[in-house]
Design a protein around this motif. Structure first.
Motif, PDB file in Angstrom:
ATOM      1  N   VAL A  48       0.827  -1.210   0.000  1.00 21.22           N
ATOM      2  CA  VAL A  48       0.000   0.000   0.000  1.00 21.22           C
ATOM      3  C   VAL A  48       0.862   1.261   0.000  1.00 21.22           C
ATOM      4  N   THR A  49       1.934   1.263   0.795  1.00 21.91           N
ATOM      5  CA  THR A  49       2.745   2.479   0.941  1.00 21.91           C
ATOM      6  C   THR A  49       3.928   2.535  -0.015  1.00 21.91           C
ATOM      7  N   GLY A  50       4.362   1.371  -0.521  1.00 24.92           N
ATOM      8  CA  GLY A  50       5.563   1.326  -1.344  1.00 24.92           C
ATOM      9  C   GLY A  50       6.839   1.504  -0.542  1.00 24.92           C
ATOM     10  N   ALA A  51       6.734   1.384   0.791  1.00 28.28           N
ATOM     11  CA  ALA A  51       7.889   1.584   1.679  1.00 28.28           C
ATOM     12  C   ALA A  51       7.935   0.464   2.701  1.00 28.28           C
ATOM     13  N   SER A  52       9.117   0.261   3.282  1.00 22.56           N
ATOM     14  CA  SER A  52       9.256  -0.738   4.335  1.00 22.56           C
ATOM     15  C   SER A  52       8.760  -0.181   5.657  1.00 22.56           C
ATOM     16  N   LEU A  53       8.500  -1.078   6.602  1.00 21.63           N
ATOM     17  CA  LEU A  53       8.077  -0.659   7.936  1.00 21.63           C
ATOM     18  C   LEU A  53       9.138   0.227   8.580  1.00 21.63           C
TER      19      LEU A  53
END
Length: 425
Positions: free
Chosen positions: A88-93
């Motif tokens: 959804v974000t295209g980023a890692s946690l």
């Protein structure tokens, strides 16, 4: 050769696009999506699992299988959430934490995550080295050197796109699964006791609690929660909201299959140890002792399969652990040290442990307890951001799913508190 391997990742991306556009049907639609969860799944069948599951089966028979089942269900839930956040974000946690949380909080999270990464690599690297040393009749230090070279070679595949390392890790997971399937055929198993131990929770004593928490620490892995979000966020970028919904659906299917297989292998580890050692050798707690006992009891074939699975597990999970450590440092701090330096730094504790004469298997189990104490940090962050509208928009967790995740995290935290109180008393 490099160009051909790069094109393998490109072809996989094209295959994903065909599925998203509805131009590919049948079972073949799942193959292009098999990757992130497969890579992460090796963290759930690593040498730490083998060590804790050995102690669980030998010491308590089939009685702790329910812990393995619970731990794998929790892992499946949280890995699905991690993949969801990445897609959804295209980023890692880690990146989301770094840019959303106050700097001191993010720094503290990074430190805890680094400690967990060190504990992870201690278990994985040592496990692979033990297996190789025993199988090839080498000194442990020599086994550690060869394991370092093999895991480094696996890491170099990262430079050739995402697909080669996915396929290689997937092949090693297959080796581990086949080895334990063979063990279940060679070792007599009480299947009624397997069913009872799986569905009737029991804890015989405080040592059983320590082993149970070690199983959870070996199964719900902090570095895997960070890595999965990074792999899904960077692998395939959705072009539309419909693409995103389809990718989420296929990601959930992949998580269920990949971690389902890992869960079955974990339960096979406990069942094999129970069938082989519990009646006559309940004191077996070390991997070397298990190997030397398996040979006269069930033959060299059973012992060989045991060590082969340990080697495949150690080499693959050690490489994946280093990948996760690189991602955690890069996304928390905004920079990453060279891969060779990262690999060297994470191997140092293993050499120190061996140099000091610490029993390697006990070090493996202790590392899993460290992981169990560290895992609430990424679990809490994952739940918080997955439920946050500003982060996830319409894809945030539903209330029932959020409640299930919170309840699971609280159970893990409660077990950790009981462990600490027991240790202090």
């Amino acid at each position: 050769m490099p160009e051909r391997r790069k094109s393998l990742s490109a072809r996989t991306a094209l295959d994903v696009r065909e599925v998203l556009d509805g131009r590919r049907r049948g079972l073949r639609i799942l193959l292009p999506f098999a990757g992130p969860a497969v890579v992460v799944s090796v963290a759930y069948i690593d040498p730490g699992n083998i060590a804790t599951n050995l102690q669980a089966g030998a010491g308590y028979g089939y009685g702790l299988l329910w812990v393995v089942l619970f731990a794998n269900l929790v892992a499946m839930l949280f890995q699905a959430i991690s993949a969801r956040v990445g897609l959804v974000t295209g980023a890692s946690l880690a990146k989301i934490c770094a840019r959303s949380l106050p700097r001191p909080v993010a720094a503290a999270m990074w430190i805890v995550s680094e400690i967990a990464a060190m504990a992870t690599d201690l278990a994985e690297f040592l496990g692979g080295a033990i297996g190789l040393a025993l199988l090839a009749h080498l000194p442990l230090i020599a086994g550690m050197g060869i394991t370092a070279a093999l895991s480094w070679a696996l890491l170099l595949l990262q430079g050739r796109g995402f697909r080669p390392i996915e396929l290689t890790v997937g092949a090693l997971v297959g080796v581990i699964a086949i080895a334990y399937l063979a063990e279940l055929i060679l070792v007599p198993i009480d299947w009624r006791s397997v069913a009872r131990g799986t569905f009737v929770p029991t804890l015989a004593d405080s040592q059983a609690l320590l082993v149970a928490v070690g199983i959870i620490g070996a199964t719900v892995m902090p570095h895997a929660l960070f890595l999965h979000s990074g792999l899904t966020g960077e692998r395939i970028k959705p072009a539309t909201e419909e693409d995103r919904r389809k990718l989420l659906r296929y990601s959930n299917v992949e998580v269920v299959i990949a971690l389902g297989v890992a869960g079955i292998v974990n339960m096979a580890m406990v069942a094999m140890a129970a069938g082989a050692f519990h009646e006559g050798h309940p004191q077996i707690a070390e991997i070397g002792d298990a190997y030397r006992t398996l040979t006269p009891l069930f033959g060299a074939t059973a012992a060989g399969f045991y060590l082969t699975s340990l080697m495949a597990s150690g080499i693959s999970s050690s490489a994946v652990g280093t990948m996760a450590g690189q991602l955690i440092m890069r996304d928390f701090l905004g920079f990453a040290v060279p891969l060779w330096l990262r690999r060297l730094a994470t191997m140092v504790p293993s050499f120190v442990v061996v140099g000091l004469g610490v029993d390697a298997t006990r070090a493996l189990v202790a590392s899993q307890v460290v992981l169990s104490l560290a895992v609430p940090v990424p679990m809490a962050a994952l739940i918080a951001f997955a439920c946050r509208r500003q982060t996830m928009g319409p894809y945030r967790l539903s209330r029932p799913m959020a409640a299930l995740a919170i309840a699971s995290a609280l159970i893990v935290i409660a077990l950790n508190i009981v462990l600490v109180v027991d240790a202090l008393s």
